[in-house]
Design a protein around this motif. Structure first.
Motif, PDB file in Angstrom:
ATOM      1  N   ALA A 156       0.822  -1.216   0.000  1.00 55.57           N
ATOM      2  CA  ALA A 156       0.000   0.000   0.000  1.00 55.57           C
ATOM      3  C   ALA A 156       0.855   1.265   0.000  1.00 55.57           C
ATOM      4  CB  ALA A 156      -0.939   0.002   1.201  1.00 55.57           C
ATOM      5  N   VAL A 157       2.020   1.206   0.643  1.00 56.41           N
ATOM      6  CA  VAL A 157       2.856   2.411   0.738  1.00 56.41           C
ATOM      7  C   VAL A 157       3.899   2.483  -0.376  1.00 56.41           C
ATOM      8  CG1 VAL A 157       2.591   2.453   3.248  1.00 56.41           C
ATOM      9  CG2 VAL A 157       4.601   1.341   2.248  1.00 56.41           C
ATOM     10  N   ALA A 158       3.963   1.469  -1.245  1.00 59.22           N
ATOM     11  CA  ALA A 158       5.016   1.435  -2.257  1.00 59.22           C
ATOM     12  C   ALA A 158       4.940   2.626  -3.203  1.00 59.22           C
ATOM     13  CB  ALA A 158       4.939   0.122  -3.044  1.00 59.22           C
ATOM     14  N   ILE A 159       3.734   2.933  -3.691  1.00 59.23           N
ATOM     15  CA  ILE A 159       3.597   4.009  -4.671  1.00 59.23           C
ATOM     16  C   ILE A 159       3.815   5.373  -4.022  1.00 59.23           C
ATOM     17  CG2 ILE A 159       1.985   5.141  -6.253  1.00 59.23           C
ATOM     18  CD1 ILE A 159       0.742   2.385  -6.755  1.00 59.23           C
ATOM     19  N   SER A 160       3.158   5.612  -2.893  1.00 62.92           N
ATOM     20  CA  SER A 160       3.355   6.891  -2.205  1.00 62.92           C
ATOM     21  C   SER A 160       4.787   7.012  -1.704  1.00 62.92           C
ATOM     22  CB  SER A 160       2.378   7.021  -1.029  1.00 62.92           C
ATOM     23  OG  SER A 160       2.582   5.982  -0.076  1.00 62.92           O
ATOM     24  N   GLY A 161       5.414   5.872  -1.351  1.00 70.27           N
ATOM     25  CA  GLY A 161       6.802   5.898  -0.908  1.00 70.27           C
ATOM     26  C   GLY A 161       7.754   6.327  -2.007  1.00 70.27           C
ATOM     27  N   LEU A 162       7.496   5.866  -3.233  1.00 74.14           N
ATOM     28  CA  LEU A 162       8.317   6.295  -4.370  1.00 74.14           C
ATOM     29  C   LEU A 162       8.295   7.813  -4.512  1.00 74.14           C
ATOM     30  CD1 LEU A 162       7.486   3.726  -7.205  1.00 74.14           C
ATOM     31  CD2 LEU A 162       9.730   4.154  -6.195  1.00 74.14           C
ATOM     32  N   LEU A 163       7.095   8.374  -4.463  1.00 74.64           N
ATOM     33  CA  LEU A 163       6.972   9.823  -4.618  1.00 74.64           C
ATOM     34  C   LEU A 163       7.560  10.565  -3.420  1.00 74.64           C
ATOM     35  CD1 LEU A 163       3.382  10.046  -6.152  1.00 74.64           C
ATOM     36  CD2 LEU A 163       5.586   9.962  -7.325  1.00 74.64           C
ATOM     37  N   ALA A 164       7.476   9.949  -2.246  1.00 71.46           N
ATOM     38  CA  ALA A 164       8.001  10.602  -1.043  1.00 71.46           C
ATOM     39  C   ALA A 164       9.526  10.695  -1.079  1.00 71.46           C
ATOM     40  CB  ALA A 164       7.548   9.845   0.205  1.00 71.46           C
ATOM     41  N   VAL A 165      10.205   9.619  -1.519  1.00 71.68           N
ATOM     42  CA  VAL A 165      11.670   9.655  -1.512  1.00 71.68           C
ATOM     43  C   VAL A 165      12.205  10.630  -2.560  1.00 71.68           C
ATOM     44  CG1 VAL A 165      11.963   7.359  -0.518  1.00 71.68           C
ATOM     45  CG2 VAL A 165      11.805   7.590  -2.995  1.00 71.68           C
ATOM     46  N   VAL A 166      11.544  10.697  -3.723  1.00 66.41           N
ATOM     47  CA  VAL A 166      12.025  11.657  -4.723  1.00 66.41           C
ATOM     48  C   VAL A 166      11.625  13.079  -4.338  1.00 66.41           C
ATOM     49  CG1 VAL A 166      10.066  11.728  -6.347  1.00 66.41           C
ATOM     50  CG2 VAL A 166      12.413  11.893  -7.201  1.00 66.41           C
ATOM     51  N   GLN A 167      10.496  13.221  -3.633  1.00 57.30           N
ATOM     52  CA  GLN A 167      10.110  14.538  -3.120  1.00 57.30           C
ATOM     53  C   GLN A 167      11.133  15.028  -2.104  1.00 57.30           C
ATOM     54  OE1 GLN A 167       8.287  17.544  -3.664  1.00 57.30           O
ATOM     55  NE2 GLN A 167       6.458  16.250  -3.723  1.00 57.30           N
ATOM     56  N   THR A 168      11.711  14.099  -1.357  1.00 57.46           N
ATOM     57  CA  THR A 168      12.762  14.447  -0.399  1.00 57.46           C
ATOM     58  C   THR A 168      13.950  15.091  -1.111  1.00 57.46           C
ATOM     59  OG1 THR A 168      12.107  12.641   1.079  1.00 57.46           O
ATOM     60  CG2 THR A 168      14.343  13.515   1.332  1.00 57.46           C
ATOM     61  N   VAL A 169      14.339  14.528  -2.243  1.00 59.07           N
ATOM     62  CA  VAL A 169      15.445  15.091  -3.021  1.00 59.07           C
ATOM     63  C   VAL A 169      15.102  16.497  -3.492  1.00 59.07           C
ATOM     64  CG1 VAL A 169      16.891  14.818  -5.072  1.00 59.07           C
ATOM     65  CG2 VAL A 169      16.191  12.802  -3.777  1.00 59.07           C
ATOM     66  N   VAL A 170      13.885  16.677  -3.985  1.00 65.51           N
ATOM     67  CA  VAL A 170      13.452  17.990  -4.475  1.00 65.51           C
ATOM     68  C   VAL A 170      13.472  19.015  -3.341  1.00 65.51           C
ATOM     69  CG1 VAL A 170      11.557  19.292  -5.513  1.00 65.51           C
ATOM     70  CG2 VAL A 170      12.047  16.982  -6.306  1.00 65.51           C
ATOM     71  N   ILE A 171      12.960  18.627  -2.180  1.00 65.80           N
ATOM     72  CA  ILE A 171      12.889  19.567  -1.051  1.00 65.80           C
ATOM     73  C   ILE A 171      14.286  19.888  -0.526  1.00 65.80           C
ATOM     74  CG2 ILE A 171      12.030  19.901   1.298  1.00 65.80           C
ATOM     75  CD1 ILE A 171       9.628  18.177   0.574  1.00 65.80           C
ATOM     76  N   GLY A 230      14.904  23.490   2.664  1.00 65.04           N
ATOM     77  CA  GLY A 230      15.991  22.897   1.910  1.00 65.04           C
ATOM     78  C   GLY A 230      17.259  22.693   2.712  1.00 65.04           C
ATOM     79  N   GLY A 231      18.165  21.898   2.152  1.00 63.90           N
ATOM     80  CA  GLY A 231      19.477  21.716   2.747  1.00 63.90           C
ATOM     81  C   GLY A 231      19.593  20.617   3.772  1.00 63.90           C
ATOM     82  N   LYS A 232      18.472  19.974   4.137  1.00 64.47           N
ATOM     83  CA  LYS A 232      18.523  18.954   5.180  1.00 64.47           C
ATOM     84  C   LYS A 232      17.467  17.902   4.899  1.00 64.47           C
ATOM     85  CE  LYS A 232      17.841  18.293  10.167  1.00 64.47           C
ATOM     86  NZ  LYS A 232      17.417  18.956  11.426  1.00 64.47           N
ATOM     87  N   GLY A 233      17.857  16.635   5.036  1.00 62.95           N
ATOM     88  CA  GLY A 233      16.904  15.558   4.829  1.00 62.95           C
ATOM     89  C   GLY A 233      17.607  14.235   4.635  1.00 62.95           C
ATOM     90  N   SER A 234      16.846  13.151   4.724  1.00 66.78           N
ATOM     91  CA  SER A 234      17.418  11.812   4.611  1.00 66.78           C
ATOM     92  C   SER A 234      16.393  10.876   3.991  1.00 66.78           C
ATOM     93  CB  SER A 234      17.840  11.299   5.991  1.00 66.78           C
ATOM     94  OG  SER A 234      18.050   9.910   5.987  1.00 66.78           O
ATOM     95  N   ILE A 235      16.831  10.053   3.055  1.00 65.46           N
ATOM     96  CA  ILE A 235      15.951   9.079   2.425  1.00 65.46           C
ATOM     97  C   ILE A 235      15.484   8.040   3.438  1.00 65.46           C
ATOM     98  CG2 ILE A 235      15.783   7.281   0.662  1.00 65.46           C
ATOM     99  CD1 ILE A 235      15.863  10.071  -0.492  1.00 65.46           C
ATOM    100  N   ILE A 236      16.380   7.599   4.309  1.00 59.30           N
ATOM    101  CA  ILE A 236      16.022   6.586   5.303  1.00 59.30           C
ATOM    102  C   ILE A 236      14.942   7.117   6.241  1.00 59.30           C
ATOM    103  CG2 ILE A 236      16.881   5.255   7.266  1.00 59.30           C
ATOM    104  CD1 ILE A 236      19.533   4.996   5.807  1.00 59.30           C
ATOM    105  N   SER A 237      15.086   8.365   6.685  1.00 57.83           N
ATOM    106  CA  SER A 237      14.078   8.956   7.565  1.00 57.83           C
ATOM    107  C   SER A 237      12.730   9.059   6.862  1.00 57.83           C
ATOM    108  CB  SER A 237      14.533  10.347   8.020  1.00 57.83           C
ATOM    109  OG  SER A 237      15.728  10.268   8.773  1.00 57.83           O
ATOM    110  N   THR A 238      12.755   9.420   5.596  1.00 59.13           N
ATOM    111  CA  THR A 238      11.508   9.498   4.835  1.00 59.13           C
ATOM    112  C   THR A 238      10.858   8.126   4.721  1.00 59.13           C
ATOM    113  OG1 THR A 238      12.255  11.417   3.568  1.00 59.13           O
ATOM    114  CG2 THR A 238      10.495  10.089   2.596  1.00 59.13           C
ATOM    115  N   LEU A 239      11.648   7.073   4.506  1.00 60.66           N
ATOM    116  CA  LEU A 239      11.095   5.720   4.427  1.00 60.66           C
ATOM    117  C   LEU A 239      10.441   5.319   5.747  1.00 60.66           C
ATOM    118  CD1 LEU A 239      13.767   3.674   2.429  1.00 60.66           C
ATOM    119  CD2 LEU A 239      11.453   4.281   1.706  1.00 60.66           C
ATOM    120  N   LEU A 240      11.066   5.682   6.861  1.00 61.28           N
ATOM    121  CA  LEU A 240      10.462   5.391   8.165  1.00 61.28           C
ATOM    122  C   LEU A 240       9.146   6.136   8.326  1.00 61.28           C
ATOM    123  CD1 LEU A 240      13.572   5.453  10.546  1.00 61.28           C
ATOM    124  CD2 LEU A 240      12.199   3.464   9.891  1.00 61.28           C
ATOM    125  N   ALA A 241       9.108   7.378   7.859  1.00 66.06           N
ATOM    126  CA  ALA A 241       7.872   8.158   7.933  1.00 66.06           C
ATOM    127  C   ALA A 241       6.785   7.557   7.044  1.00 66.06           C
ATOM    128  CB  ALA A 241       8.145   9.608   7.537  1.00 66.06           C
TER     129      ALA A 241
END
Length: 352
Positions: free
Chosen positions: A74-89, A292-303
């Motif tokens: 269920a979270v796979a699709i929203s997770g994809l967008l969340a991790v790339v959104q992390t890069v953008v932010i 901007g300037g701060k963030g982590s893919i792992i933290s986003t995955l946990l969220a």
């Protein structure tokens, strides 16, 4: 004549103080664990454990293996967008159009699949290409039109959604439910783990490596932290903005393919609407600084996992589905408030 006084043992006392300093300053085991894992990750893990305990105590079905797989898929699709959104932010931007891009890519993948005589590879490639083009449009508007990313992607959110509805007449397109590739994406598994989850982990892993271990990642952090300093350091800001939004579009295109695989047809709106809110909420909840300037893919995955567990738990407990949007909005507000309090910046309207 008085005798010469012996020099004070200043060096001896200083050396003694220095000798005791390392032991006094040596961090505790708990502090070392927090530094290694990260305070944000520890907070997310604690929150996740509490949510799991509360839901599990109310409904034992939560711990069934089948339900855990449901959460992951269920979270796979929203997770994809969340991790790339992390890069953008992290780069100092925001892409509100990712949900619409996913919907447009979903329709495109099904229509290309049907038009080419049920050739799945062309449908998949077409969806990713459509996503890439949409991302480049976003980047071009921001760079060459000098438009704020929020306004630019808010406009394209409506535009891309409109295009998806126009080419599909507002209806689901094609049927991919009998194609082995789409079936494998939707219901297949590798080593007992659903393919959808593997796709998320693969994309997240690549983005994590890029951000943490490459010069590109360091420049993305620099761009979001201080764009003026990044420009003086020789970073081609325009090129990076175009590339980052193109990347977001490509990942949204992959998400569109997964929507088509799960539903068995191209969906212009159903399955993609609201994904941008989930992506931004997960990124902010994971500690990604919205400036901007701060963030982590792992933290986003946990969220993402925390949000998935919460929504799944609300469903199991029979909570009205409309409360799910209330919960997502509330979590986004809480995440932003926590960021503001941690930053120590002056809050708007509150005198100091």
């Amino acid at each position: 004549m008085t005798g010469t006084r012996a020099p004070l043992p200043a060096q001896t006392s200083t050396a003694a103080a220095d000798a005791t300093t390392p032991s006094a300053r040596r961090p505790s085991p708990l502090h070392r664990v927090l530094e290694a894992v990260g305070v944000t990750n520890v907070s997310l893990l604690i929150a996740l454990a509490l949510v799991i305990l509360v839901i599990g105590s109310q409904n034992a079905d939560f711990f069934r293996g089948s339900n855990l797989i449901v959460i992951g898929t269920a979270v796979a699709i929203s997770g994809l967008l969340a991790v790339v959104q992390t890069v953008v932010i992290i780069a100092g931007g925001l892409d509100i159009s990712v949900g619409s891009v996913a919907g447009l890519a979903s329709v495109a993948s099904a229509m290309i699949f049907t038009a080419t005589g049920s050739t799945a590879v062309l449908g998949l490639a077409g969806a990713v290409l459509i996503g890439l083009l949409c991302g480049l449009v976003n980047g071009a508007i921001i760079v060459y039109g000098r438009v704020n990313p929020v306004i630019a992607t808010l406009a394209t959110l409506a535009a891309f959604k409109g295009i998806a509805q126009l080419i599909s007449n507002g209806r689901a397109q094609g049927y991919t439910g009998s194609d082995p590739i789409f079936i494998f994406l939707a219901r297949g598994s590798i080593l007992g783990i659903p393919t959808l989850i593997w796709v998320l982990l693969l994309v997240a892993g690549l983005l994590h490596v890029m951000l943490k271990y490459t010069d590109i990642g360091r420049k993305i952090y620099a761009l979001g932290g201080n764009d003026a300093a990044a420009r003086l350091a020789g970073i081609n800001i325009n090129r990076y903005i175009l590339a980052i939004f193109a990347l977001a579009g490509m990942v949204a295109g992959i998400a569109g393919v997964l929507i088509t695989a799960r539903t068995g047809s191209g969906q212009p709106i159903s399955g993609s609407e609201g994904l941008e809110l989930e992506a931004i909420t997960a990124a902010a909840l994971g500690g990604t600084a919205l400036k901007g300037g701060k963030g982590s893919i792992i933290s986003t995955l946990l969220a993402v996992l925390l949000l998935g567990v919460l929504i799944n738990g609300m469903t199991l407990l029979g909570v009205n589905p409309f409360w799910q949007n209330v919960a997502k909005g509330t979590l986004l507000v809480v995440a932003v408030v926590i960021q503001q309090l941690r930053s120590g910046e002056r809050r708007v309207g509150i005198p100091q």
